[in-house]
Design a protein around this motif. Structure first.
Motif, short mmCIF file in Angstrom:
data_model
loop_
_atom_site.label_atom_id
_atom_site.label_comp_id
_atom_site.label_asym_id
_atom_site.label_seq_id
_atom_site.Cartn_x
_atom_site.Cartn_y
_atom_site.Cartn_z
N LEU A 1 0.88 -1.16 0.06
CA LEU A 1 -0.03 0.08 -0.04
C LEU A 1 0.92 1.17 -0.04
CD1 LEU A 1 -2.94 -0.96 2.61
CD2 LEU A 1 -3.01 -0.81 0.12
N PRO A 2 0.35 2.39 -0.33
CA PRO A 2 0.95 3.48 -0.42
C PRO A 2 1.46 4.17 0.86
CG PRO A 2 -0.91 3.87 -1.67
CD PRO A 2 -0.96 2.36 -1.15
N ALA A 3 2.40 4.74 1.05
CA ALA A 3 2.96 5.05 2.43
C ALA A 3 1.98 5.96 3.18
CB ALA A 3 4.13 6.02 2.33
N THR A 4 0.86 6.64 2.61
CA THR A 4 0.00 7.12 3.10
C THR A 4 -1.21 6.56 3.70
OG1 THR A 4 -1.05 7.60 1.11
CG2 THR A 4 0.57 9.18 1.86
N ALA A 5 -1.11 5.10 3.23
CA ALA A 5 -2.25 4.52 3.71
C ALA A 5 -2.02 3.94 4.98
CB ALA A 5 -2.35 3.19 2.74
N ALA A 6 -2.85 4.36 6.06
CA ALA A 6 -2.85 3.61 7.32
C ALA A 6 -4.40 3.54 7.81
CB ALA A 6 -2.31 5.02 8.12
N SER A 7 -4.32 2.85 8.81
CA SER A 7 -5.67 2.73 9.31
C SER A 7 -6.53 4.05 9.31
CB SER A 7 -5.73 2.08 10.69
OG SER A 7 -6.75 1.70 11.21
N GLY A 8 -7.75 3.75 8.72
CA GLY A 8 -8.80 4.72 8.77
C GLY A 8 -8.60 5.71 7.51
N THR A 9 -7.69 5.17 6.56
CA THR A 9 -7.83 5.72 5.28
C THR A 9 -8.53 4.61 4.21
OG1 THR A 9 -5.67 4.92 4.36
CG2 THR A 9 -5.42 6.92 5.64
N PRO A 10 -9.23 5.28 3.17
CA PRO A 10 -9.76 4.27 2.31
C PRO A 10 -9.02 3.15 1.73
CG PRO A 10 -10.49 6.42 1.80
CD PRO A 10 -9.33 6.65 2.91
N ASP A 11 -7.65 3.76 1.35
CA ASP A 11 -6.75 2.37 0.61
C ASP A 11 -6.64 1.49 1.75
OD1 ASP A 11 -6.50 3.71 -1.55
OD2 ASP A 11 -4.67 4.58 -1.14
N PHE A 12 -6.38 1.84 3.25
CA PHE A 12 -6.09 0.79 3.88
C PHE A 12 -7.33 0.17 4.47
CE2 PHE A 12 -5.34 -0.92 8.30
CZ PHE A 12 -4.03 -1.61 8.16
N ASP A 13 -8.32 0.83 4.75
CA ASP A 13 -9.51 0.08 5.26
C ASP A 13 -10.19 -0.78 4.26
OD1 ASP A 13 -8.98 1.45 7.68
OD2 ASP A 13 -10.41 2.92 7.34
N ASP A 14 -10.31 -0.53 2.97
CA ASP A 14 -10.75 -1.36 1.99
C ASP A 14 -10.00 -2.56 1.84
OD1 ASP A 14 -12.66 0.81 1.44
OD2 ASP A 14 -11.68 1.52 -0.40
N ALA A 15 -8.77 -2.57 1.90
CA ALA A 15 -7.88 -3.56 1.54
C ALA A 15 -8.11 -4.46 2.86
CB ALA A 15 -6.47 -3.40 1.46
N LEU A 16 -8.22 -4.01 4.01
CA LEU A 16 -8.44 -4.82 5.18
C LEU A 16 -9.88 -5.42 5.19
CD1 LEU A 16 -7.23 -5.98 7.85
CD2 LEU A 16 -8.18 -3.60 9.08
N ALA A 17 -10.84 -4.85 4.67
CA ALA A 17 -12.16 -5.17 4.72
C ALA A 17 -12.26 -6.46 3.68
CB ALA A 17 -13.15 -4.36 4.46
N GLU A 18 -11.35 -6.21 2.54
CA GLU A 18 -11.30 -7.39 1.61
C GLU A 18 -10.66 -8.58 2.23
OE1 GLU A 18 -9.46 -8.34 -2.83
OE2 GLU A 18 -9.90 -6.22 -2.35
N HIS A 19 -9.77 -8.46 3.01
CA HIS A 19 -8.92 -9.62 3.74
C HIS A 19 -10.02 -10.03 4.74
CE1 HIS A 19 -6.24 -11.92 6.13
NE2 HIS A 19 -6.50 -11.12 7.26
N HIS A 20 -10.69 -9.29 5.29
CA HIS A 20 -11.51 -9.90 6.33
C HIS A 20 -12.87 -10.67 5.68
CE1 HIS A 20 -10.51 -6.72 9.84
NE2 HIS A 20 -9.68 -7.90 9.62
N ALA A 21 -13.10 -10.18 4.57
CA ALA A 21 -14.30 -10.86 3.98
C ALA A 21 -13.97 -12.16 3.58
CB ALA A 21 -14.76 -9.91 2.85
#
Length: 170
Positions: free
Chosen positions: A104-124
């Motif tokens: 993920l981009p360096a700006t992607a952290a918990s609470g950002t769409p990039d991070f949260d979307d990727a994590l949600a996909e992992h959880h799914a």
């Protein structure tokens, strides 16, 4: 595992209330948000167990092999296999998540769409395997209980009272 079961029960109640008779959600967006929360909650509930899960499985398999045949539930072998397969898949998905997160981009952290979307996909992707643990995890306790109740072939015979020893000699 109890928390996972509670999460699953709450999801079933939500799903029953928010879908039509064919299982289609009344509000796709709200349903998706709730499913995503279910996935995240289930993953969080499993985390304390994740690192000891292999040891628990190995212990149950050893115990099961040593139990007298008449004390073994036929479903236990199948259920332990389901747990093992689910854990293998969860480990693979976890490795994929780490690679995804690291990419993920360096700006992607918990609470950002990039991070949260990727994590949600992992959880799914992980949810059905976590659900297997919620559904079949109780087998570990059942096998352990049976093993503790089974008489060990290494255990000494119960001591006889002096009167019983005297009767045995006659």
């Amino acid at each position: 595992m109890r928390d996972s079961k509670k999460i699953l029960d709450a999801w079933d109640a939500y799903s029953d209330e928010h879908t039509d008779l064919d299982g289609w959600p009344y509000d796709d967006h709200a349903y998706g948000i709730r499913a995503s929360q279910r996935d995240a909650d289930t993953a969080e509930a499993f985390e304390p167990l994740r690192y000891g899960a292999r040891r628990l499985l190995a212990t149950a398999e050893i115990q099961l092999a040593q139990l007298p045949e008449n004390t073994v539930q036929g479903r236990w072998i199948y259920q332990l296999g389901v747990l093992r397969d689910a854990l293998d898949r969860l480990d693979e998905l976890h490795e994929q998540w780490l690679k995804t997160r690291d990419g993920l981009p360096a700006t992607a952290a918990s609470g950002t769409p990039d991070f949260d979307d990727a994590l949600a996909e992992h959880h799914a992707e992980s949810w059905s395997y976590l659900d297997d643990w919620a559904t079949h995890g109780k087998t570990l306790g059942e096998v352990n209980t049976a093993a503790r109740k089974a008489r060990s072939p290494l255990a000494p015979a119960p001591a006889r009272s002096p009167a019983r020893r005297a009767m045995a000699r006659k």
